[in-house]
Write an enzyme that holds these catalytic residues in place. Structure first.
Site, PDB file in Angstrom:
ATOM      1  N   HIS A 139       0.802  -1.228   0.000  1.00  0.00           N
ATOM      2  CA  HIS A 139       0.000   0.000   0.000  1.00  0.00           C
ATOM      3  C   HIS A 139       0.834   1.278   0.000  1.00  0.00           C
ATOM      4  CE1 HIS A 139      -3.644  -2.232   0.489  1.00  0.00           C
ATOM      5  NE2 HIS A 139      -3.340  -2.682   1.689  1.00  0.00           N
ATOM      6  N   ASP A 175      -3.856 -10.643  -1.472  1.00  0.00           N
ATOM      7  CA  ASP A 175      -4.264 -10.027  -0.213  1.00  0.00           C
ATOM      8  C   ASP A 175      -5.736  -9.639  -0.297  1.00  0.00           C
ATOM      9  OD1 ASP A 175      -2.471  -8.462   2.149  1.00  0.00           O
ATOM     10  OD2 ASP A 175      -4.434  -7.559   1.780  1.00  0.00           O
ATOM     11  N   HIS A 177      -6.974  -6.908   0.601  1.00  0.00           N
ATOM     12  CA  HIS A 177      -7.016  -5.505   0.204  1.00  0.00           C
ATOM     13  C   HIS A 177      -6.360  -5.322  -1.166  1.00  0.00           C
ATOM     14  CE1 HIS A 177      -7.100  -5.474   4.669  1.00  0.00           C
ATOM     15  NE2 HIS A 177      -7.992  -4.521   4.485  1.00  0.00           N
TER      16      HIS A 177
END
Length: 413
Positions: A139, A175, A177
């Protein structure tokens, strides 16, 4: 393009106790114990016998600047040397997700160093597969921390690989996310295919990763996103994976596959809403390894990522990942040694440790057979779930497959 020499070893483990220094706060869900428990479980099972882990150095300033700005790196350095400041919040530091902790620059830099070390081993031909469970900080953005991630080790390693013999790299992110930071880094670079399977962005942070996000300019079609609804289980998740990922990988013809193997897709994960089992996650790891073997001469760089079931989930899932990367088969119903269970009880007495390496999940799935092909399989809930994932599959394939020269409607592609 530089010719990559044939490798001499099937798998390399990158590990250092310094990974445990990536410690946010006592209340933070990303706890370094998940790494410690994983390594001790793998050791107790004999999985690491005879393996000498490769200990990485910290990434240098120049290596970090492959992705991150100098101003941001300096802000991280200052934050780790003292208390949070108003300046830090401009860079995503000092927030609930990314609280400041001592020596955070050094802790994050060694994680990047680990992923770079893995990439170098593969590029030099010393190994075909390399795994660093400390990595996967997908991220982090060029100018800010995000989602528990300070420096984007995956993007930095991909950038390094592009300068060292590789011009077709596939990044596969499983993942829960969306792999937003890596997608952003290469959104306009046709040399990198990014594929992310994640919980639907309407239901989970970072609220990106829609099928329509397909890349820019000459890279259009090299960003592929499969968003899945809350409640998706093994059979549906694996149906989606196999309906999208193998076809895209085959069309792109990568020289290496980089995988972010977050395990917050598990049904017990406290931060998300998918319902995979450890068995389904193991099947995903084996599928990515098989894709690397088929399309990238076995070159597979596997990273950790999310996963907040610190005791019951992450250690088992990532031990299966280590087994896959190191080519040391581990059957799902393998009993967990009592010595490890005792260690866990001492650290987390309120949590009942698992007894085997399986959740009893069934990783079989019905292959996708084209739009409208969902069979009547008896159970009404199962039919609804399968129709939901088929809707997602069709949306993703229609958004991106024709851009790769594939037929979105043809299950053979």
């Amino acid at each position: 393009m530089v010719t990559v020499p044939p490798s001499r070893a099937p798998g390399t483990l990158v590990w250092t106790e310094r990974f445990l220094g990536y410690t946010w706060s006592p209340e933070h869900p990303m706890k370094p114990a998940r790494l410690r428990f994983t390594m001790s479980l793998a050791e107790s099972l004999g999985l690491l016998d005879g393996i000498e882990p490769l200990a990485p150095a910290e990434a240098t300033q120049g290596e970090l600047m492959r992705v991150h700005s100098n101003a941001y790196i300096q802000a991280v350095r200052r934050a780790g040397a003292g208390p949070a400041t108003p300046e830090g919040t401009l860079y995503g530091l000092g927030t609930a997700d990314n609280p400041v902790f001592p020596h955070m620059h050094e802790a994050a830099s060694v994680i990047v160093g680990g992923t770079l070390a893995a990439a170098r081993e593969i590029a030099a031909g010393r190994t075909r597969r390399a795994v660093s469970i400390g990595g996967g900080m997908h991220h982090a953005m060029p100018d800010s921390a995000a989602g528990f991630c300070i420096y984007n080790d995956a993007a930095i390693a991909i950038s390094w690989l592009l300068d060292n013999g590789f011009d077709r790299i596939a990044y596969v992110d499983v993942d829960v996310h969306h792999g937003d930071g890596v997608q952003r880094a290469f959104y306009a670079d046709p040399r990198v295919l990014t594929v992310s399977l994640h919980q639907h962005p309407a239901t989970l942070w970072p609220n990106t990763g829609w099928p329509e996000e397909t890349g820019l300019g000459s890279a259009e079609g090299t960003s592929i996103n499969l968003p899945l609804l809350p409640g998706t289980r093994d059979a549906q998740w694996l149906r989606g994976f196999h309906a999208v990922v193998p076809g895209a990988i085959a069309a792109f013809r990568p020289q290496i596959i980089v995988s972010q193997c977050g395990v917050d897709t598990h049904r017990e994960d406290p931060l998300a809403d998918l319902e995979l089992t450890v068995d389904g996650q193991r099947a995903a790891f084996l599928a990515m390894r098989e894709l690397a073997d088929r399309h990238a001469e076995g070159r597979w760089l596997a990273l950790g990522g999310g996963g907040y079931g610190v005791v019951r989930v992450v250690p088992r899932a990532w031990t299966h990942l280590l087994a896959a990367a190191l080519d040391r088969p581990l059957v799902p119903d393998t009993p967990i040694p009592e010595s490890w269970r005792e260690q866990v009880r001492a650290s987390a007495p309120r949590i009942t440790p698992p007894t085997t390496m399986s959740d009893g999940g069934d990783p079989t799935y019905r292959p996708w057979d084209g739009p409208g092909g969902t069979p009547e399989i008896g159970d009404a809930d199962e039919v609804r779930a399968q129709r939901a994932v088929d809707t997602a599959i069709s949306a993703t394939r229609r958004a991106s497959f024709s851009l790769l020269g594939l037929d979105p409607e043809d299950p053979r592609d």
